[in-house]
Motif scaffolding. Structure first.
Motif, PDB file in Angstrom:
ATOM      1  N   ASP B 172      -2.449   0.376  -3.235  1.00  0.00           N
ATOM      2  CA  ASP B 172      -3.990   0.822  -3.520  1.00  0.00           C
ATOM      3  C   ASP B 172      -4.963  -0.339  -3.092  1.00  0.00           C
ATOM      4  O   ASP B 172      -5.756  -0.159  -3.968  1.00  0.00           O
ATOM      5  CB  ASP B 172      -3.897   1.897  -4.287  1.00  0.00           C
ATOM      6  CG  ASP B 172      -3.685   3.500  -4.524  1.00  0.00           C
ATOM      7  OD1 ASP B 172      -3.265   3.552  -3.080  1.00  0.00           O
ATOM      8  OD2 ASP B 172      -3.423   3.532  -5.309  1.00  0.00           O
ATOM      9  N   ARG B 174      -8.172  -2.154  -1.274  1.00  0.00           N
ATOM     10  CA  ARG B 174      -9.455  -1.091  -0.409  1.00  0.00           C
ATOM     11  C   ARG B 174      -9.550  -2.991   0.822  1.00  0.00           C
ATOM     12  O   ARG B 174      -9.811  -3.934   0.945  1.00  0.00           O
ATOM     13  CB  ARG B 174     -10.080  -1.259  -1.493  1.00  0.00           C
ATOM     14  CG  ARG B 174     -10.186   0.032  -2.981  1.00  0.00           C
ATOM     15  CD  ARG B 174     -11.099  -0.152  -3.596  1.00  0.00           C
ATOM     16  NE  ARG B 174     -12.321   0.167  -2.952  1.00  0.00           N
ATOM     17  CZ  ARG B 174     -11.958   1.693  -2.623  1.00  0.00           C
ATOM     18  NH1 ARG B 174     -11.279   2.603  -2.851  1.00  0.00           N
ATOM     19  NH2 ARG B 174     -13.549   2.841  -2.478  1.00  0.00           N
ATOM     20  N   GLN B 185     -16.818   0.298   1.367  1.00  0.00           N
ATOM     21  CA  GLN B 185     -15.650   0.344   1.278  1.00  0.00           C
ATOM     22  C   GLN B 185     -14.473   1.295   1.691  1.00  0.00           C
ATOM     23  O   GLN B 185     -15.315   2.315   1.285  1.00  0.00           O
ATOM     24  CB  GLN B 185     -15.450   0.379  -0.093  1.00  0.00           C
ATOM     25  CG  GLN B 185     -16.047  -1.705  -0.216  1.00  0.00           C
ATOM     26  CD  GLN B 185     -15.446  -2.144  -1.687  1.00  0.00           C
ATOM     27  OE1 GLN B 185     -14.491  -1.205  -2.196  1.00  0.00           O
ATOM     28  NE2 GLN B 185     -16.070  -2.684  -2.486  1.00  0.00           N
ATOM     29  N   ALA B 187     -10.773   3.583   1.432  1.00  0.00           N
ATOM     30  CA  ALA B 187      -9.378   2.884   0.508  1.00  0.00           C
ATOM     31  C   ALA B 187      -8.125   2.240   2.198  1.00  0.00           C
ATOM     32  O   ALA B 187      -8.567   3.560   3.008  1.00  0.00           O
ATOM     33  CB  ALA B 187      -8.774   4.099  -0.223  1.00  0.00           C
ATOM     34  N   THR B 189      -5.375   3.374   2.384  1.00  0.00           N
ATOM     35  CA  THR B 189      -4.500   4.721   2.872  1.00  0.00           C
ATOM     36  C   THR B 189      -5.636   5.262   3.784  1.00  0.00           C
ATOM     37  O   THR B 189      -4.741   6.560   3.752  1.00  0.00           O
ATOM     38  CB  THR B 189      -4.404   4.910   1.469  1.00  0.00           C
ATOM     39  OG1 THR B 189      -4.860   5.869   0.009  1.00  0.00           O
ATOM     40  CG2 THR B 189      -3.009   4.606   0.431  1.00  0.00           C
ATOM     41  N   GLU B 190      -6.714   5.444   3.461  1.00  0.00           N
ATOM     42  CA  GLU B 190      -7.476   5.849   4.156  1.00  0.00           C
ATOM     43  C   GLU B 190      -8.128   5.246   5.344  1.00  0.00           C
ATOM     44  O   GLU B 190      -8.767   6.452   6.211  1.00  0.00           O
ATOM     45  CB  GLU B 190      -8.867   6.577   3.797  1.00  0.00           C
ATOM     46  CG  GLU B 190      -8.516   7.089   2.521  1.00  0.00           C
ATOM     47  CD  GLU B 190      -7.772   8.531   2.671  1.00  0.00           C
ATOM     48  OE1 GLU B 190      -8.505   9.281   3.088  1.00  0.00           O
ATOM     49  OE2 GLU B 190      -6.977   8.768   1.770  1.00  0.00           O
ATOM     50  N   ARG B 258       5.008   3.312  -7.123  1.00  0.00           N
ATOM     51  CA  ARG B 258       4.591   3.157  -6.438  1.00  0.00           C
ATOM     52  C   ARG B 258       5.671   3.155  -5.362  1.00  0.00           C
ATOM     53  O   ARG B 258       6.710   2.286  -5.073  1.00  0.00           O
ATOM     54  CB  ARG B 258       3.499   2.215  -5.992  1.00  0.00           C
ATOM     55  CG  ARG B 258       2.261   1.633  -6.863  1.00  0.00           C
ATOM     56  CD  ARG B 258       1.267   3.306  -6.654  1.00  0.00           C
ATOM     57  NE  ARG B 258       0.441   2.910  -7.419  1.00  0.00           N
ATOM     58  CZ  ARG B 258      -0.651   2.296  -7.241  1.00  0.00           C
ATOM     59  NH1 ARG B 258      -1.015   0.831  -7.069  1.00  0.00           N
ATOM     60  NH2 ARG B 258      -1.572   1.937  -8.381  1.00  0.00           N
ATOM     61  N   ARG B 270       2.179   5.717   3.225  1.00  0.00           N
ATOM     62  CA  ARG B 270       2.868   6.295   1.552  1.00  0.00           C
ATOM     63  C   ARG B 270       3.770   7.660   1.178  1.00  0.00           C
ATOM     64  O   ARG B 270       3.316   8.696   1.278  1.00  0.00           O
ATOM     65  CB  ARG B 270       0.935   6.006   1.129  1.00  0.00           C
ATOM     66  CG  ARG B 270       1.056   6.461  -0.465  1.00  0.00           C
ATOM     67  CD  ARG B 270       1.428   4.876  -1.355  1.00  0.00           C
ATOM     68  NE  ARG B 270       1.174   5.702  -2.729  1.00  0.00           N
ATOM     69  CZ  ARG B 270      -0.399   5.218  -3.410  1.00  0.00           C
ATOM     70  NH1 ARG B 270      -1.175   4.444  -2.791  1.00  0.00           N
ATOM     71  NH2 ARG B 270       0.009   5.090  -4.926  1.00  0.00           N
TER      72      ARG B 270
END
Ligand code: FES
Ligand code: FES
Lengths: 173, 333
Positions: B172, B174, B185, B187, B189-190, B258, B270
């Motif tokens: 996770d 950033r 900022q 994440a 994952t984005e 995770r 993920r």
């Protein structure tokens, strides 16, 4: 533009597209460093920059201005082979020799990484400060250098011999 | 290679000013991917802005996390004692990728933004929607052994090649961005997009926006995290399937976990579905099997990469089982 190559300050004005590899070979006639794949896949072009091994074919010369570059021509000192070079001769670490300059520079860089206890993908305990030197460590760390002649056993023997000599690390076969 | 202009940026703010001022500028990190793509004329920037002078510091955050300057090399990050101790999966993932020479050159920011190694993307004599939107995709009916089974579309099945990104996605992390409109900022994952109809748009970065740092939050269970990579040869190859994993046990219950996958996704994958099916459940073989099934339900393999489904299944189960047994034995891997 200016670089320090094998201890000598060298200057040239080159197109921004020029790779460090082409700079060495074509501007400065240091043709020891070889062009194999020209795309980062074989390691024939390996040189040392401030002591760290890199692929000169993927490096733009302009980006390395002011840095200290060591090529295979700069490994020997006072007419005496570098211990890694001598070990390659002793242990038949080459056949045609095309990959050898890259293997030599890579091995010198690798030994520096070992001395600094940097881990590799096969290091069992990454948290441990000290690396246990096994033959698979050596092979993993040299995996960026291909040898079309398949001189790998000789290469591994040569490097293991240097490690035994310099670090007092006996590496089993 | 098309001719280009070159500027070196002293810091992120200057890099953005230069990028805004120059036509068709691209940021240059270690160059291990971009220089290669320029040589193949897949990338044809008019200007390169060298961002290797940006911060390469790796600093502690108050809570016990790390902030990694975007110009830190992959080798420096993998060798950092704090990374090796707190986030071993991150060190292992980086060390599993490329060669020592390339890791010495490649930067953290550049690693995240590297392009796919899909052979059709590289070969300008073939059709590729990522290289030339609307052209078609020759991988769909071509050699797609290395291609993705998750997040694909009828336009693109190219795999995201990074190992490091898989570990960062599991953690996770950033990304700290700087752009003409200021700092923000995201994440991690984005950060990467699934291809959909626009495989040429790979990330959520705005024009001229630059990754200046990556922040890894503190995570106690990451001390016993691992990264395992299966590939066609023992070293120096991209993943067929890789698995980043960690678990936290509370008695016999999986308190937290995770799980992320490499080599199978159009973005660093993920395994949200599997994680959801594991959390709060008893640590049994049945739980693992159900969780892995839940993830693989979304897989859309093609004839040439159907084997990845079973490979991913076995690898996830093997890795989760190992993490659980490590956790039971006091967490010492
Ligand atoms: S010539 Fe540079 S890696 Fe092959
Ligand atoms: S000795 Fe011939 S390629 Fe290595």
């Amino acid at each position: 533009m200016q670089w320090t190559i094998n201890g000598q300050v060298r200057e040239a004005e080159v197109d921004f597209r020029t790779s460090l590899l082409d700079l060495l070979r074509e501007q400065f006639q240091l043709s020891g460093t070889k062009k194999g794949c020209n795309q980062g896949a074989c390691g024939a072009c390996t040189v040392l920059v401030d002591g760290e091994r890199i692929n000169a074919c993927l490096a733009l010369a302009v980006q390395y201005q002011g840095r200290e570059i060591t090529t295979v021509e700069g490994l020997a000192e006072h007419g005496k082979l570098h211990p890694v070079q001598a070990a390659f001769v002793e242990h038949d670490g080459f056949q045609c020799g095309y990959c050898t300059p890259g293997q030599l520079c890579s091995a010198v860089g690798m030994i520096g990484e070992l001395e600094r206890d940097l881990p590799s993908a096969v290091t069992a305990d990454l948290a441990a400060g000290q690396i246990e030197w096994q033959r698979d460590e050596l092979r993993e760390r040299m995996s960026g250098n291909l040898c079309r002649c398949g001189a790998y056993n000789g290469i591994a023997d040569a490097i293991a011999a240097v490690l035994a000599e310099e670090l007092g690390e006996e590496i089993a076969r | 290679m098309r001719a280009f202009d070159y500027h070196q940026a002293a810091d992120g703010t200057q890099a953005i000013e230069q990028a805004v001022r120059c036509q068709q500028a691209e940021y240059l990190g270690g160059g291990t991917n971009l220089v290669d793509l320029m040589r193949e004329t897949v990338e044809r920037p008019r200007t390169l802005i060298d961002v290797t002078r940006l911060s390469r510091d790796i600093t502690d955050t108050d809570g016990g996390g790390l902030i990694i300057g975007a110009a830190a090399t992959n080798a420096a990050l993998a060798g950092d004692a704090r990374v090796r101790r707190r986030y071993p999966l991150l060190a292992r993932a980086i060390l599993s990728g490329a060669s020592a020479q390339i890791r010495n050159m490649a930067t953290v920011g550049g690693n995240l933004l590297q392009r796919t190694r899909c052979a059709y993307f590289y070969d300008t004599a073939t059709r590729c929607n990522k290289r030339e939107p609307g052209a078609g995709c020759d991988a769909l009916e071509g050699f797609h052994r290395y291609h993705a089974i998750f997040g694909t579309s009828s336009s693109c099945i190219a795999t995201h090649p990074s190992d490091m990104a898989v570990a960062l996605v599991a953690l996770d992390a950033r990304v700290h961005l700087r752009g003409p409109a200021g700092d923000r900022q995201l994440a991690i994952t984005e950060l990467h997009r699934e291809p959909g109809e626009r495989p040429d748009l790979e990330t959520e970065l705005q024009p001229e926006e630059l990754i200046v740092a990556v922040e890894v939050p503190p995570l106690a269970m990451a001390v016993h995290s691992q990264y395992r990579k299966v590939r066609d040869r023992a070293s120096y190859a991209f993943a067929l399937v890789s698995v980043a994993s960690m678990v936290e046990l509370d008695g016999d219950i999986i308190a937290d976990t995770r799980l992320a996958l490499g080599g199978v996704g159009t973005k660093p994958w993920r395994a949200w579905q599997a994680e959801a099916a594991l959390r709060g459940q008893p640590a049994t073989a049945a739980t693992l099997a159900a969780a892995v099934d839940a993830e693989l339900a979304a897989a859309r393999p093609l004839p040439g990469n159907t084997f990845k489904v079973e490979l991913a299944r076995r690898l996830m189960i093997a890795e989760l089982s190992q993490r659980l047994s490590d956790a039971r034995n006091g967490g010492d891997a």
